[in-house]
Design a protein around this motif. Structure first.
Motif, mmCIF file in Angstrom:
data_model
loop_
_atom_site.group_PDB
_atom_site.id
_atom_site.type_symbol
_atom_site.label_atom_id
_atom_site.label_comp_id
_atom_site.label_asym_id
_atom_site.label_seq_id
_atom_site.Cartn_x
_atom_site.Cartn_y
_atom_site.Cartn_z
ATOM 1 N N PRO A 331 -8.109 -17.442 4.347
ATOM 2 C CA PRO A 331 -6.927 -16.776 4.048
ATOM 3 C C PRO A 331 -7.791 -15.127 4.088
ATOM 4 C CG PRO A 331 -6.862 -18.188 2.419
ATOM 5 C CD PRO A 331 -8.143 -18.689 3.150
ATOM 6 N N PHE A 332 -6.798 -14.195 4.797
ATOM 7 C CA PHE A 332 -7.212 -12.787 4.583
ATOM 8 C C PHE A 332 -6.087 -12.028 4.493
ATOM 9 C CE2 PHE A 332 -8.945 -8.578 5.827
ATOM 10 C CZ PHE A 332 -10.250 -8.960 5.444
ATOM 11 N N PRO A 333 -5.677 -11.390 3.317
ATOM 12 C CA PRO A 333 -4.386 -10.639 3.231
ATOM 13 C C PRO A 333 -4.391 -9.121 3.509
ATOM 14 C CG PRO A 333 -5.622 -10.812 0.879
ATOM 15 C CD PRO A 333 -6.093 -11.580 2.029
ATOM 16 N N TRP A 334 -5.512 -8.637 4.012
ATOM 17 C CA TRP A 334 -5.596 -7.090 4.056
ATOM 18 C C TRP A 334 -5.534 -6.888 5.529
ATOM 19 C CZ3 TRP A 334 -9.211 -9.656 0.905
ATOM 20 C CH2 TRP A 334 -8.545 -9.776 -0.610
ATOM 21 N N THR A 335 -4.408 -7.200 6.049
ATOM 22 C CA THR A 335 -4.117 -7.110 7.397
ATOM 23 C C THR A 335 -3.715 -5.507 7.828
ATOM 24 O OG1 THR A 335 -1.955 -7.739 7.279
ATOM 25 C CG2 THR A 335 -3.454 -9.480 7.294
ATOM 26 N N PHE A 336 -3.320 -5.361 9.270
ATOM 27 C CA PHE A 336 -2.816 -3.967 9.667
ATOM 28 C C PHE A 336 -1.426 -3.919 9.029
ATOM 29 C CE2 PHE A 336 -5.038 -3.119 14.090
ATOM 30 C CZ PHE A 336 -6.227 -3.178 13.343
ATOM 31 N N CYS A 337 -0.801 -4.929 8.739
ATOM 32 C CA CYS A 337 0.551 -4.833 8.038
ATOM 33 C C CYS A 337 0.392 -3.880 6.764
ATOM 34 C CB CYS A 337 1.430 -5.985 7.967
ATOM 35 S SG CYS A 337 2.941 -5.863 7.027
ATOM 36 N N TYR A 338 -0.781 -4.674 5.905
ATOM 37 C CA TYR A 338 -1.162 -4.046 4.587
ATOM 38 C C TYR A 338 -1.552 -2.745 5.046
ATOM 39 C CZ TYR A 338 -3.042 -4.169 0.061
ATOM 40 O OH TYR A 338 -3.245 -4.278 -1.466
ATOM 41 N N ALA A 339 -2.145 -2.271 5.991
ATOM 42 C CA ALA A 339 -2.835 -1.092 6.234
ATOM 43 C C ALA A 339 -1.364 0.000 6.694
ATOM 44 C CB ALA A 339 -3.630 -1.003 7.353
ATOM 45 N N ALA A 340 -0.442 -0.466 7.279
ATOM 46 C CA ALA A 340 0.743 0.293 7.504
ATOM 47 C C ALA A 340 1.361 0.619 6.218
ATOM 48 C CB ALA A 340 1.736 -0.488 8.570
ATOM 49 N N ARG A 341 1.457 -0.237 5.342
ATOM 50 C CA ARG A 341 2.047 0.239 4.064
ATOM 51 C C ARG A 341 1.400 1.149 3.135
ATOM 52 N NH1 ARG A 341 2.638 -5.774 3.713
ATOM 53 N NH2 ARG A 341 4.975 -6.288 4.043
ATOM 54 N N ALA A 342 0.046 1.093 3.213
ATOM 55 C CA ALA A 342 -0.803 2.283 2.664
ATOM 56 C C ALA A 342 -0.545 3.500 3.505
ATOM 57 C CB ALA A 342 -2.328 1.642 2.951
ATOM 58 N N ALA A 343 -0.366 3.495 4.675
ATOM 59 C CA ALA A 343 -0.263 4.777 5.448
ATOM 60 C C ALA A 343 1.196 5.244 4.832
ATOM 61 C CB ALA A 343 -0.254 4.561 7.094
ATOM 62 N N LEU A 344 2.355 4.658 4.724
ATOM 63 C CA LEU A 344 3.736 4.924 4.331
ATOM 64 C C LEU A 344 3.398 5.728 2.967
ATOM 65 C CD1 LEU A 344 5.769 1.932 5.740
ATOM 66 C CD2 LEU A 344 5.681 4.469 6.495
#
Length: 369
Positions: A331-344
């Motif tokens: 498993p690897f939870p720190w995906t681009f989706c996670y990065a998009a939430r950080a950008a928001l």
């Protein structure tokens, strides 16, 4: 089983060279990674814009393949993974090209300089059915790994409040060599104080609860600096941010971050709970309680260090986990989706700083999981 081939872009820069190439990829090339219960070798392709620099780096470390032609590298069917450690303003274009080439992607933060661009990259990567990951190095340091174990054990009780502090003094005059590249202070070159530093705070805060709203005070206290050659230039990027934050579950917090202070340690996160308080830095974590022996007496803190996990370079740890995610089912939870939430989250901080009001952090990322 053929080697897993990783194209590494940006390794001639300080972070790319020291932390990613020296600290993680070369050791992993020697040890290999695990795939389907077997050892799988790792092969590298070094990518850069300056042929002399990237070829010398390849020779120094015995890396056979290097290139200044990113399109040719991405067009190579043997390349499995593309990693980007370029300056922030160059990342989106290279990542877009790698998505079109159907390469798995691992990137330094930030993924993009605004939430809309980060969301678009996350959606494109999901539609291409490729695996993505973002560097979240502080989570893999001994101190924050220990803090994660404290939280998992419930040792703090209900978390009430969070305090975060980061900073160091960045030389501003011609006599002092700047510790950060000068492009960090020029927006046109991709410099972005909020995206650079609060991307870290997003994943540290998320250990406690998802950020829901922010109120930010931002400032540029040193409006003129000197570059690597001693030439003066005008700064149009912040060098300080104080941010109040509301987290999921009613937790409150304040994060102070700057390039104009001299704290004893760069990253400190303090969590106050109903049972105890935890203070974590990248190198250590302590638990403390305070007792009142008599009415009106001064609280007497009792501190105890949290046992540290086995030592391993934080960049190497996360690289291994991501590559084993690509090669298998780790498993690897720190995906681009996670990065998009950080950008928001970073968008909300900028908006709050401009408006002088509380701003919500969008929770809805559409169809991106």
């Amino acid at each position: 089983m053929r080697p897993l081939v990783v194209a590494v872009n940006g390794v001639t820069g300080r972070m790319g060279r020291t932390r990613h190439l020296h600290g993680a990829l070369l050791p992993l090339q020697r040890s290999g990674i695990r795939s389907a219960g077997r050892r799988r070798e790792l092969d590298l392709v070094l990518v850069g814009r300056r042929a002399a620099a990237v070829s010398q780096l390849a020779r120094e470390h015995g890396v056979r393949r290097w290139s200044t032609d990113l399109d040719a590298v991405l067009g190579d069917p043997e390349v499995d993974v593309y990693f980007d450690a370029q300056r922030s303003g160059l990342r989106s274009g290279a990542v877009t090209a790698a998505i079109k080439a159907r390469k798995h992607l691992y990137c330094e933060k930030p993924l993009a300089l605004d939430g809309a661009a980060a969301l678009e990259l996350a959606r494109d990567a999901e539609q291409a059915q490729i695996r993505t990951g973002m560097v979240q190095d502080k989570l893999f340091t001994p101190g924050f790994r220990a803090l994660r174990s404290v939280l998992a054990a419930g040792a703090l009780g209900r978390i009430l409040d969070v305090r975060g502090d980061f900073g160091y003094w960045v030389s501003a005059d011609a006599a002092g060599r700047p510790q950060r590249p000068s492009w960090n202070y020029r927006r046109a070159d991709g410099g972005d104080f909020i995206a650079d530093l609060f991307s870290h705070w997003y994943y540290l805060l998320a250990m406690v609860g998802t950020p829901l709203a922010v109120s930010a005070l931002l400032a540029t206290h040193v409006p003129r600096r000197h570059d690597e050659s001693g030439r003066p230039y005008d700064v149009d990027v912040e060098d300080l941010g104080h941010v109040l934050v509301r987290l999921h579950g009613g937790v409150t917090g304040v994060i102070s971050t700057s390039w104009i202070q001299r704290p004893p340690t760069p990253f400190t996160l303090t969590l106050h709970g109903t049972r105890a308080t935890a203070m974590a830095t990248p190198d250590a974590c302590t638990l403390s309680t305070a007792t009142l022996p008599a009415p009106g007496a001064t609280p007497v803190p009792r501190q105890q260090p949290v046992p540290m996990p086995p030592q391993e370079d934080e960049f190497l740890s996360q690289w291994r986990q991501f590559l084993e995610h690509v090669a298998g089912d780790t498993p690897f939870p720190w995906t681009f989706c996670y990065a998009a939430r950080a950008a928001l989250f970073c968008d909300a901080i900028r908006n709050s700083g401009r408006r002088g009001t509380w701003c919500d952090v969008p929770e809805d990322t559409g169809d991106v999981r």
